[in-house]
Design a protein around this motif. Structure first.
Motif, short mmCIF file in Angstrom:
data_model
loop_
_atom_site.label_atom_id
_atom_site.label_comp_id
_atom_site.label_asym_id
_atom_site.label_seq_id
_atom_site.Cartn_x
_atom_site.Cartn_y
_atom_site.Cartn_z
N GLN A 94 -7.81 -6.88 -2.42
CA GLN A 94 -7.13 -5.60 -2.61
C GLN A 94 -6.57 -5.08 -1.29
OE1 GLN A 94 -10.30 -3.42 -4.40
NE2 GLN A 94 -10.05 -4.38 -6.41
N THR A 95 -7.35 -5.20 -0.23
CA THR A 95 -6.89 -4.75 1.08
C THR A 95 -5.67 -5.53 1.52
OG1 THR A 95 -9.19 -4.21 1.66
CG2 THR A 95 -7.61 -4.36 3.48
N ALA A 96 -5.69 -6.84 1.31
CA ALA A 96 -4.53 -7.67 1.66
C ALA A 96 -3.31 -7.27 0.83
CB ALA A 96 -4.86 -9.14 1.46
N GLU A 100 0.38 -5.75 2.19
CA GLU A 100 1.67 -6.35 1.86
C GLU A 100 2.66 -5.33 1.32
OE1 GLU A 100 0.74 -9.34 -0.96
OE2 GLU A 100 -0.23 -10.69 0.49
N ARG A 101 2.16 -4.27 0.70
CA ARG A 101 3.02 -3.30 0.02
C ARG A 101 3.36 -2.08 0.86
NH1 ARG A 101 0.36 -6.21 -3.70
NH2 ARG A 101 1.18 -6.37 -5.84
N LEU A 102 2.76 -1.95 2.02
CA LEU A 102 2.99 -0.77 2.86
C LEU A 102 3.64 -1.18 4.18
CD1 LEU A 102 -0.30 1.24 2.27
CD2 LEU A 102 2.01 1.93 1.60
N PRO A 103 4.29 -0.24 4.87
CA PRO A 103 4.94 -0.56 6.14
C PRO A 103 3.96 -1.16 7.14
CG PRO A 103 5.60 1.62 5.39
CD PRO A 103 4.50 1.17 4.48
N ASN A 182 -2.21 3.31 -16.49
CA ASN A 182 -1.30 2.32 -17.05
C ASN A 182 -1.76 0.90 -16.76
OD1 ASN A 182 0.43 4.23 -18.14
ND2 ASN A 182 1.81 4.24 -16.37
N ALA A 183 -2.22 0.65 -15.53
CA ALA A 183 -2.70 -0.68 -15.17
C ALA A 183 -3.91 -1.07 -16.00
CB ALA A 183 -3.03 -0.73 -13.68
N LEU A 184 -4.81 -0.11 -16.21
CA LEU A 184 -6.01 -0.37 -16.99
C LEU A 184 -5.65 -0.64 -18.46
CD1 LEU A 184 -9.06 -0.52 -16.70
CD2 LEU A 184 -9.15 1.96 -17.01
N ALA A 185 -4.77 0.19 -19.02
CA ALA A 185 -4.36 0.00 -20.41
C ALA A 185 -3.67 -1.36 -20.59
CB ALA A 185 -3.44 1.14 -20.84
N ASP A 186 -2.81 -1.72 -19.65
CA ASP A 186 -2.13 -3.01 -19.75
C ASP A 186 -3.10 -4.18 -19.63
OD1 ASP A 186 0.31 -1.78 -20.08
OD2 ASP A 186 0.96 -2.03 -18.00
N GLN A 187 -4.09 -4.03 -18.75
CA GLN A 187 -5.10 -5.09 -18.60
C GLN A 187 -5.84 -5.32 -19.92
OE1 GLN A 187 -5.98 -6.87 -15.82
NE2 GLN A 187 -8.19 -7.11 -15.70
N ILE A 188 -6.23 -4.24 -20.57
CA ILE A 188 -6.93 -4.33 -21.86
C ILE A 188 -6.02 -4.91 -22.94
CG2 ILE A 188 -8.04 -2.98 -23.69
CD1 ILE A 188 -8.83 -0.97 -21.41
N HIS A 189 -4.78 -4.40 -22.99
CA HIS A 189 -3.83 -4.86 -24.01
C HIS A 189 -3.57 -6.36 -23.90
CE1 HIS A 189 -0.36 -4.91 -26.66
NE2 HIS A 189 0.36 -5.45 -25.68
N HIS A 190 -3.29 -6.82 -22.68
CA HIS A 190 -2.98 -8.24 -22.49
C HIS A 190 -4.19 -9.12 -22.80
CE1 HIS A 190 0.90 -7.22 -21.12
NE2 HIS A 190 0.56 -6.81 -19.89
N TYR A 191 -5.38 -8.66 -22.44
CA TYR A 191 -6.58 -9.44 -22.74
C TYR A 191 -6.77 -9.57 -24.25
CZ TYR A 191 -11.31 -11.25 -22.59
OH TYR A 191 -12.41 -12.06 -22.75
N ASN A 317 -5.12 -7.35 -9.67
CA ASN A 317 -4.02 -7.14 -10.60
C ASN A 317 -2.86 -6.44 -9.88
OD1 ASN A 317 -2.45 -5.40 -12.44
ND2 ASN A 317 -3.78 -6.19 -14.04
N ALA A 318 -1.66 -7.01 -10.00
CA ALA A 318 -0.51 -6.49 -9.25
C ALA A 318 -0.17 -5.04 -9.63
CB ALA A 318 0.71 -7.39 -9.47
N ASP A 319 -0.27 -4.71 -10.92
CA ASP A 319 0.02 -3.33 -11.35
C ASP A 319 -0.98 -2.36 -10.74
OD1 ASP A 319 2.19 -4.17 -12.83
OD2 ASP A 319 1.08 -4.29 -14.71
N TRP A 320 -2.23 -2.77 -10.66
CA TRP A 320 -3.26 -1.92 -10.06
C TRP A 320 -3.00 -1.73 -8.57
CZ3 TRP A 320 -6.53 1.37 -8.53
CH2 TRP A 320 -7.48 1.12 -7.54
N LEU A 321 -2.61 -2.80 -7.87
CA LEU A 321 -2.34 -2.67 -6.45
C LEU A 321 -1.12 -1.77 -6.21
CD1 LEU A 321 -3.02 -6.31 -5.19
CD2 LEU A 321 -4.51 -4.30 -5.05
N ASP A 322 -0.13 -1.87 -7.09
CA ASP A 322 1.01 -0.95 -7.00
C ASP A 322 0.54 0.50 -7.19
OD1 ASP A 322 2.75 -3.07 -6.62
OD2 ASP A 322 3.38 -3.15 -8.72
#
Length: 344
Positions: A94-96, A100-103, A182-191, A317-322
């Motif tokens: 998660q830290t990595a 990657e996503r911040l300046p 949203n990330a949590l809901a998507d994780q559950i939905h996809h699973y 999860n990429a959505d969670w990191l976003d």
């Protein structure tokens, strides 16, 4: 109180921005020898066990520490990864991902409240790099005195010893943040799309003693709010899901209902297929991988259940990191020159 000697940096060099992610901690190895000092640090914290030391310490040192490390180490051994401790592995990822996503001008570190890298070590590292403005994000979506509170206590303790104190902002909770939901809901939905849908979805959160809630800890309310928001995103009715609380410790009364009790009751109530998710943990750990994914399955089947699915934590999860980056950006406004439009 002894004040630290500060790094030899100019004023301009001490005005950089840092972000500190904080998780609970882990033993260094799945052994009783490694487990004992970790449990000692964890269970000695007055935020975790709110009993007078003269009452609690004889129990801690006379009963818990001689007996509990062996049992806990066996649980860790069942889920230990080739990379090491699950919670440390996922927190590092998660830290990595945040880096990657911040300046690149931001300094991103992580720490553990009760193990290494410690909060003191991480803050010293950031300070030496010239960080004078620090955002602290405990990785606990729902605030509890025993998790976020314990982490922030140690941050404030370090500030007390700084001669030239950092400016500090904290994020005490993000249980209703849209990106996290949203990330949590998507994780559950996809699973569930891949593995099928159970008769009921269980949201299992770590429990806290009832007395802590009665004293003003809003944690169970925030847990239920998270579950409701996710259920709405998934289009679930109140009959489609249940909120429960796991990981009881000691003889005192804890908030209800108990996850373990429901594992035994639900099959008798006609719930033969159960999906379980643990939204209070953003990283899989012994409480999710052993207590829920392994032992929970065994308890549910023993009670007459037929199909059991554990839905993994958000981890990397990429959505969670976003979403986590959005939480960070929103709380850096004024320090970083972002417009609100940039966060959408």
């Amino acid at each position: 109180m002894k004040l630290y000697t500060e790094p030899e940096l100019s004023f301009e060099q001490q005005n950089k921005i840092g972000v500190l992610l904080v998780n609970l901690g882990t033993p260094d190895a799945p052994t009783a020898e490694a487990m004992k000092p970790f449990l000692k640090r964890f269970l000695s914290d007055a935020r975790v066990v709110e009993l007078p030391k003269m009452l609690w310490y004889p129990i801690l040192y006379g009963v818990v520490l001689p007996l509990r490390p062996k049992v806990s180490a066996a649980n860790y051994a069942r889920v230990w990864l080739k990379e090491g401790s699950p919670i440390k592995f996922f927190t590092e990822k998660q830290t990595a991902g945040v880096r990657e996503r911040l300046p690149s001008s931001l300094f991103i570190e992580y720490a553990m409240t009760y193990s290494e890298p410690s909060i003191a070590q991480a803050i010293a590292k950031l300070k030496a790099a010239g960080v004078g403005r620090l955002l602290v994000v405990p990785l606990f979506p729902q605030y509890a005195s025993s998790s976020s509170g314990g982490a922030l206590d140690k941050v404030f303790k370090e500030l007390q010893q700084q001669r030239n104190q950092m400016s500090v902002r904290t994020v005490s909770r993000f249980y209703n943040h849209e990106g996290y939901i949203n990330a949590l809901a998507d994780q559950i939905h996809h699973y569930r799309e891949q593995h099928g849908m159970g008769d009921k979805l269980m949201f299992s959160f770590h429990g806290i003693p009832l007395k802590q809630h009665q004293a003003g800890d809003s944690y169970p309310n925030e847990c239920r709010a998270t579950a409701k928001l996710v259920a709405e995103k998934l289009g679930l009715s109140e009959q489609d899901y249940v909120v429960s609380f796991q990981s009881r410790f000691g003889r005192g009364k804890w908030i209800e209902p108990s996850t373990q009790t429901l594992f035994n009751q639900l099959p008798r109530q006609g719930v033969k297929k159960l999906d379980v998710v643990c939204p209070g943990f953003v990283s899989d750990c012994v409480e999710t991988m052993e207590e829920i994914a392994i032992s929970g399955r065994e308890e549910f089947y023993a009670a007459g259940g037929e199909v059991y699915h554990y839905i993994p934590c958000l981890n990397a999860n990429a959505d969670w990191l976003d979403a986590l980056v959005d939480v960070i950006k929103e709380n850096l406004l004024g320090w970083l020159k972002y417009d609100l439009e940039d966060l959408k």
